[in-house]
Each structure stands twice: as C-alpha cells, then as structure tokens.
Design an enzyme around this catalytic site. Structure first.
Site, PDB file in Angstrom:
ATOM      1  N   GLU A 143       8.386   2.446  15.221  1.00  0.00           N
ATOM      2  CA  GLU A 143       9.312   2.873  14.184  1.00  0.00           C
ATOM      3  C   GLU A 143       9.363   4.394  14.180  1.00  0.00           C
ATOM      4  OE1 GLU A 143       9.305  -0.538  10.832  1.00  0.00           O
ATOM      5  OE2 GLU A 143       7.474   0.665  10.862  1.00  0.00           O
ATOM      6  N   GLU A 147       4.043  -3.890  12.705  1.00  0.00           N
ATOM      7  CA  GLU A 147       3.071  -2.812  12.486  1.00  0.00           C
ATOM      8  C   GLU A 147       1.933  -3.432  11.712  1.00  0.00           C
ATOM      9  OE1 GLU A 147       0.664  -0.575  10.945  1.00  0.00           O
ATOM     10  OE2 GLU A 147       2.245  -0.015   9.541  1.00  0.00           O
ATOM     11  N   CYS A 168      -2.995   1.890   6.574  1.00  0.00           N
ATOM     12  CA  CYS A 168      -3.258   1.281   7.882  1.00  0.00           C
ATOM     13  C   CYS A 168      -3.870   2.282   8.856  1.00  0.00           C
ATOM     14  CB  CYS A 168      -1.982   0.676   8.448  1.00  0.00           C
ATOM     15  SG  CYS A 168      -0.594   1.820   8.549  1.00  0.00           S
ATOM     16  N   GLY A 227      -0.173  -4.326  16.736  1.00  0.00           N
ATOM     17  CA  GLY A 227       1.253  -4.530  16.629  1.00  0.00           C
ATOM     18  C   GLY A 227       2.029  -4.296  17.904  1.00  0.00           C
ATOM     19  N   ASN A 253       0.808  -1.230   0.000  1.00  0.00           N
ATOM     20  CA  ASN A 253       0.000   0.000   0.000  1.00  0.00           C
ATOM     21  C   ASN A 253       0.836   1.272   0.000  1.00  0.00           C
ATOM     22  OD1 ASN A 253       0.771  -0.670   2.691  1.00  0.00           O
ATOM     23  ND2 ASN A 253      -0.837   0.665   3.500  1.00  0.00           N
ATOM     24  N   GLY A 256      -2.666  -4.189  11.434  1.00  0.00           N
ATOM     25  CA  GLY A 256      -3.856  -3.507  10.963  1.00  0.00           C
ATOM     26  C   GLY A 256      -4.426  -2.517  11.957  1.00  0.00           C
TER      27      GLY A 256
END
Length: 474
Positions: free
Chosen positions: A455, A242, A276, A451, A144, A244
């Site tokens: 990051e 990471e 997301c 998740g 995506n 949904g």
C-alpha cells in the site's frame, strides 16, 4: 453511507455499543450491519460507480484535497472522538487525524499520474493502453489505527475511479463514519464511499466473500488474514493483506544508546504497543546491553499511564478486554515459568481510576528462551523483550528467526553496518536510527507471514486499475 444514515431505520435493529476503553463509558451506538447491509452497500457502490469512474483523476483528487481541508478544521473534535473510542492519548489521536489528512493530500497531489500509454508499432499500427478502474472495492479496517489505515485504503481506490465499501472494526467505527461524512461534504458523490459497521464474523466475512469486488484490502492479524485469503480464494477477488509483525530493533555497539532507548520506548509503547510495525523485540549487542537496558528502563518508568483524554498521559489503555487479558496471560505465563527476568512493569497499574479500563503497565523483560511465546508471536501490547546478541550476524539471525517479516530497524553510526543489515533483514520496511514513522510516499507491506502486496507509494494505484490494450490498424 454517512453517519446519520447509520442511525436511520428500524430502531429495534441490533446495535454496536462503542465503549471508552479507559472508563467503560458508552461513547456511541451504531447499527450492527450484517450480510444484508453489506449487499446493500455493494449495490449502492455499484450504482454510483459509473458516474465516478467517468471523472478525470485530477477532479477526483481535488475532492480528496478538500476533504483533507475539512478534516484539518475539525482536528480537535475528531481527535477527542478517536481517543474516546480507541483509547490512545490525545496527542497521538491528533497525529493520526493529521496523518489521515496528509494521506488525502498526498493522493490529491499524485492524482494526475494515472495515465495510459500510446505507442506506434510498425507491424500492427497504433497501440494504446487504457487504465480503467477495477470496480467496487472492499476494505476491512482494524481498530488500532482506524483513521490512518482508512485513508491508506480508500484514497488510491477513489482516485483510480473505483467506489469502495469499508468495514471498520466494531470497537472503533465512530471516527471513520464522521470522516466519511466529511468526504461527502467535500464533494464525494453519495454512494461512492460506503461504510458498514458490524462484526468481523458477519459484516467482515460477508464483504470478504463478495464475488463481485474488483479488489479487497485487509489489515489485521495473521490468523484472520488467512481466513480472508481463503474466502477470496473461492471468488478469485484480488487481495492485499497487511498482517501481523514481530519487528526487531537491532542496537549495535556503536549506537547512540540514549537515542536508541528513546526510539525503543516510542516505538514499543506508542498506542499502548498496538501497532503492527511497533518495536516488538530489541536485540542488543552484548557489550552494551547492560548500559542500554538501564537507560531503557529509566525512560520506560517515566511513562504516565492513564485516560488518554487527560493532560500529561503518555500511554492509554489497550483497546478492549480480550487484548488486555491476552497480554496478562502471556506475560504471567512466561514469568511464572521462570522463562525470563522482569525488569520493569509487568502488571495492571494500582489505583481505583484504573479499575474500569483495560490498562497494563509498560513492561520490559529479558533473558527469555528462544522458544518463548513473547518472542515468537505478535505481542500486541506494551511488553518489550530485550535480547542479547554476540555480533551483527547473530542479531540478524535472531531478527529473521520468526515467521513474520513486516518491519525492522537498525541503530548504528556506521553506514556500512546499516546497509549490510538493511539488505539481510527479512522485512518489508527497514528503518535506520528510527522506527515506526512511515510517510504515504513510500510502499508499505510485509513478507513471509506478514502479508502480501503493498500500500502507498507510487505503485499504490496498481491494485485498483486494470489495463486494456487497444490495437488500431488504419
């Protein structure tokens, strides 16, 4: 592994055909790597690691800065390639390319912050702590936002002195390979960055199961993330996931309704809803729901759907047939079962130029029951449910009612309301009077089923460094 290397070798090898999701036309082909290709990439990254790790972090950062410069000179060509393989409109593709360059520049700017510490301890002598790279790292990239997420994962790993093996999504490997080549042109030693194209079932699974990795970072859906977590559970490799989200957007009674409606449209239908942290549920105070919904539908109806390479298109197709088919099935099942009210959209656009692509109309629905699939799963496409709430407490309860906890936003003119909602929402990121935008300076990640780990931001180097304590007695 550079783009030209991906095309070298046995011409009879299985290949990945990358198709334009708007037209079905062939964009390019790359070899389909599997277990052997991943193993070779890990070996090459291991060989290159020692020399790269010895460089000063600032030197490593300068290469990222030069990579950003090269990328910026090729923005138009890279954006056209990204639109062709991913489907998003050209202006969105340009923004993603520039976002990738911005991330490289950010990590260049903070590369000098990687330092150990030294402390005299009267009872023990001198103590110092070294910060060392963890080794060969792995990254699994979704389709995506392939270029931006590539940068999120690769940059901190490289600046910290690691080498890295990247597995892009099989439907969007081309722009990633092109940018990897540009980073080598910027001075990145060959072998430090490896890109292996292949399916998740083969290349992705092989990378996740590699026991020698120092760290693995994965972005994708929650179901696949669970499988990745199980794989690394057998090897002990540290992992960042990471996953949904089902991001809620809370519109309070005092909100600027036109600004909120515009934010909902941008936050939901950007990238055809395939983000997301997209707005996936709008929760509106009951006293303003009618007015807000009217404005929302007016703005939604004005979105031009079509081939992202064409001027004036506001929303392109979904990236692949399963994605479009899943949206059709889910929406049709809910509406045919009298679960909700269709306010606008709700199907594949009419017209011959839509027949070969994976298009779906921007859609708004209301009056869904609490157990509707559209409210309780991550809807990765252009369907936006509107929910009524009786109070802020009610809105927060609804927002927190799913198993996800990635992002959320609250729209209000009152700072106390904003702070109250921000503290009570179960989300890794909370926006106030905005949604979706995320600079590399701040940490990003989720909670609950969305998740683990973070990051970007000042702590982005932590998963890619290990501490070694040295005690010296004279």
């Amino acid at each position: 592994m550079r783009e030209e290397d991906m095309h070298a070798g046995d011409s009879s090898a299985e290949t990945i055909r990358v198709l334009n999701p708007a037209t079905g036309d062939l964009v390019g082909e790359v070899p389909a790597g599997g277990t052997a290709a991943v193993a070779a990439a890990v070996d090459a990254a291991e060989t290159a690691l020692a020399g790269w790790a010895k460089r000063d972090p600032r030197q490593r950062g300068k290469i990222l800065g030069e990579g950003a410069r090269i990328i910026r000179t090729q923005t138009d060509a890279l954006a056209a390639l990204l639109t062709a393989e991913q489907g998003k409109p050209l202006h969105e593709a340009r923004n993603e390319i520039l976002g990738c360059a911005n991330v490289l520049e950010y990590y260049h700017s903070v590369s000098g912050s990687i330092r150990g510490e030294c402390m005299p301890l009267s009872s023990y002598g001198l103590a110092y702590v070294l910060k060392e790279p963890v080794g060969v790292c792995g990254a699994i990239i979704p389709w995506n936002m392939p270029v931006l997420i590539f940068a999120w994962k690769v940059c901190p790993a490289l600046v910290a002195g690691n080498s890295i093996v990247v597995k892009p999504a099989s439907s969007t490997p081309l722009t990633t390979l092109r940018i990897a080549g540009m980073m080598e042109a910027a001075g990145l030693p060959q072998g430090v960055l490896q890109v292996v194209a292949g399916s998740g079932e083969t290349a992705g699974a092989a990378l996740a199961a590699t026991p020698s990795l120092g760290h693995l970072s994965f972005t994708g859906d929650t179901k696949t993330g669970v499988a990745v977590s199980r794989a690394v559970g057998h090897t002990g490799v540290p992992v960042t996931l990471e996953l949904g989200g089902s991001d809620a957007m809370i519109v309070c009674r005092d909100a600027d309704l036109h600004a909120a409606a515009a934010g909902a449209v941008a936050g939901r239908f950007y990238n055809c809803g395939q983000t997301c942290t997209a707005v996936k549920r709008v929760i509106v105070d009951a006293s303003v729901k009618e007015e807000f919904t009217r404005v929302l539908c007016e703005k939604t109806a004005g979105i031009v759907v079509g081939d992202g390479s064409r001027k004036g298109v506001g929303m392109g197709p979904l990236n692949n047939a399963p994605a479009r088919d899943g949206i059709c099935r889910m929406t049709d099942a809910c509406l045919s079962g009298s679960e909700g009210t269709l306010l606008c959209g709700g199907g594949v656009p009419d017209g011959a130029h839509y027949e070969k692509g994976f298009f779906y109309e921007p859609t708004v629905v209301a009056d869904l029951p609490d157990d509707s699939e559209l409210l309780n799963t991550e809807v990765f496409g252009p369907v936006l449910p509107v929910i009524s709430a009786d109070s802020l407490d009610d809105a927060i309860r609804i927002a927190n009612s799913t198993r996800y906890g990635l992002g959320a936003s609250v729209w209000t003119r009152d700072i106390k309301t904003a702070m109250t909602a921000s503290s009570q929402l179960d989300a890794g990121v909370v926006w106030v009077n905005q949604h979706l935008r995320l600079p590399p300076d701040v940490p990003f990640g989720g909670m609950k089923a969305s998740g683990t780990g973070r990051e970007n931001g000042s702590g982005a180097f932590e998963p890619y460094l290990r501490s070694k304590t040295v005690l010296v007695k004279a």
